[in-house]
Design an enzyme around this catalytic site. Sequence first.
Site, PDB file in Angstrom:
ATOM      1  N   LYS A 186      42.394  36.757  41.109  1.00 24.05           N
ATOM      2  CA  LYS A 186      43.079  37.493  40.044  1.00 24.05           C
ATOM      3  C   LYS A 186      43.029  36.621  38.793  1.00 24.05           C
ATOM      4  O   LYS A 186      43.630  35.550  38.735  1.00 24.05           O
ATOM      5  CB  LYS A 186      44.529  37.758  40.469  1.00 24.05           C
ATOM      6  CG  LYS A 186      45.406  38.413  39.441  1.00 24.05           C
ATOM      7  CD  LYS A 186      44.888  39.757  38.969  1.00 24.05           C
ATOM      8  CE  LYS A 186      44.776  40.761  40.077  1.00 24.05           C
ATOM      9  NZ  LYS A 186      44.253  42.069  39.667  1.00 24.05           N
ATOM     10  N   HIS A 313      41.483  48.661  46.771  1.00 24.28           N
ATOM     11  CA  HIS A 313      42.501  47.987  45.963  1.00 24.28           C
ATOM     12  C   HIS A 313      43.778  47.768  46.769  1.00 24.28           C
ATOM     13  O   HIS A 313      44.045  48.478  47.727  1.00 24.28           O
ATOM     14  CB  HIS A 313      42.786  48.879  44.748  1.00 24.28           C
ATOM     15  CG  HIS A 313      43.993  48.511  43.972  1.00 24.28           C
ATOM     16  ND1 HIS A 313      45.143  49.259  43.969  1.00 24.28           N
ATOM     17  CD2 HIS A 313      44.226  47.462  43.160  1.00 24.28           C
ATOM     18  CE1 HIS A 313      46.031  48.696  43.174  1.00 24.28           C
ATOM     19  NE2 HIS A 313      45.504  47.600  42.669  1.00 24.28           N
TER      20      HIS A 313
HETATM   21  O1  GKR Z   1      49.567  41.770  42.212  1.00 28.51           O
HETATM   22  O2  GKR Z   1      49.428  40.949  40.206  1.00 28.51           O
HETATM   23  C1  GKR Z   1      49.046  41.698  41.095  1.00 28.51           C
HETATM   24  C2  GKR Z   1      47.809  42.540  40.856  1.00 28.51           C
HETATM   25  O3  GKR Z   1      47.324  42.363  39.572  1.00 28.51           O
HETATM   26  C3  GKR Z   1      48.082  43.992  41.125  1.00 28.51           C
HETATM   27  O4  GKR Z   1      49.204  44.388  40.423  1.00 28.51           O
HETATM   28  C4  GKR Z   1      46.909  44.880  40.804  1.00 28.51           C
HETATM   29  O5  GKR Z   1      47.310  46.204  40.984  1.00 28.51           O
HETATM   30  O6  GKR Z   1      45.779  43.739  42.544  1.00 28.51           O
HETATM   31  C5  GKR Z   1      45.730  44.741  41.659  1.00 28.51           C
HETATM   32  C6  GKR Z   1      44.371  44.869  41.013  1.00 28.51           C
HETATM   33  O7  GKR Z   1      43.380  44.682  41.679  1.00 28.51           O
HETATM   34  O8  GKR Z   1      44.278  45.223  39.826  1.00 28.51           O
HETATM   35 MG    MG Z   2      41.956  45.212  40.184  1.00 28.65          MG
END
Ligand code: GKR
Ligand code: MG
Length: 416
Positions: A186, A313
């Site tokens: 991420k 996702h």
């Molecule tokens: O858990 O911070 C997180 C992610 O950014 C999540 O909110 C996203 O929905 O994992 C997700 C993504 O692939 O965009």
């Molecule tokens: Mg994503």
Amino acid sequence: MSSTRIRELIVTPIAFGDPPLLNSNGVHEPLALRVILQLVLEDGTVGLGESTGGIVRLERLHAAAKAVVGMDVFDSTAVTAAIDAVLLPTVPSSHERGWTTSAVEVACLDAQGKLLGRPVSDLLGGRVRDAVPFAAYLFYKWAEHPALDGRAAIGDDWGEALDPAGIVEQARLMQERYGFRSFKLKGGVFPPDEEIAAMRALAQAFPGQPLRLDPNVAWTVETSTYVARELEGVLEYLEDPTKTIEGMAEVAKDSPMPLATNMCVVAWEHLKPAVERHAVQVLLTDHHYWGGLRRTRELAAVCEAFELALSMHSNSHLGISLAAMTHVAAAIPNLDHSCDTHYPWNSADDVIVPGVLELRDGEVKVPTGPGLGVELDHAQLERLHRRYVDSGMRGRDDTGYMRRFQPEYELKLPRW
Ligand code: GKR
Ligand code: MG
């Protein structure tokens, strides 16, 4: 027949522990919110569902609960249509309505499977794989949630990850603990060159293992194009570098690797423009908002028709969601990449009885018991519900939480 009618839909909001994971919106709070559904039939059979939390979606689930009483659980298309009709006047977004209908559809399928004595994957056409591969979901993170308002700091056994070495160490731990064979970072947290360095460090530490990077639309088209070029040969795909179908289409023109999304194609009406503009090459499906497990299976067929690759996702979740993700992924022939899961970050607080779902060798074996194959731990549900009530938290606010520690922090997308 009357025994397969829905007597009640019990909607329980819960809160569970979450580490300080960083993203382009800020940082995860100490608690994440979900909602657990128990769909009770006239004969006492119970179907389980799990959905994202927050007061807005919780209220919609309460509205859904009123709409489904008396309907036949095998009529899940009519059940979801009834909920959709109730929400339509106040919720114009089909994506938003999808969050509600999807959760109830999963509970219907769990109940159907229990009545028939068959796993949900059988109701989706049968499994084409006995185990579903998942990717290690890496996050930049703080070592702990700092002390706040009289509350002590909250540490975890993952440690800090704020640079390439920290990310590689986290990936090693993920591999050691769960056997993952692919990795997703991420991003959107640090300037792009730092995240490029992290991906190169991962490529060196895990040669030949698939890697992906997801900055959650933190970059402009220009920055996205730059990062894509720098990471040629390193990434299997680049996820949501920039916002909108138009932006992604611009980046895709010059990108040496496929682009993936769970942000600009999140409802059926987004598919046509995305395909017409060649905006994405990989779709990250999510049964939590695409209409449930059957609709996800149908979405996979649409992807096949348009030569879009398929991945999955995830969001912070517990075991009912993991079971549902595993069943549908098992039933999709054209699952081209390992699925995302946040489960390692949250599984310690799981709401299901342990023993069925295990992340081992980077995979989860498809449960073979009736329905989703998982059982609700009622005492734990009660504890997590109490935590929700006591916390006073009613929505996710990564940006507001970040500002408690860095008052100058601004939500800015694109940031670079
Ligand atoms: O858990 O911070 C997180 C992610 O950014 C999540 O909110 C996203 O929905 O994992 C997700 C993504 O692939 O965009
Ligand atoms: Mg994503």
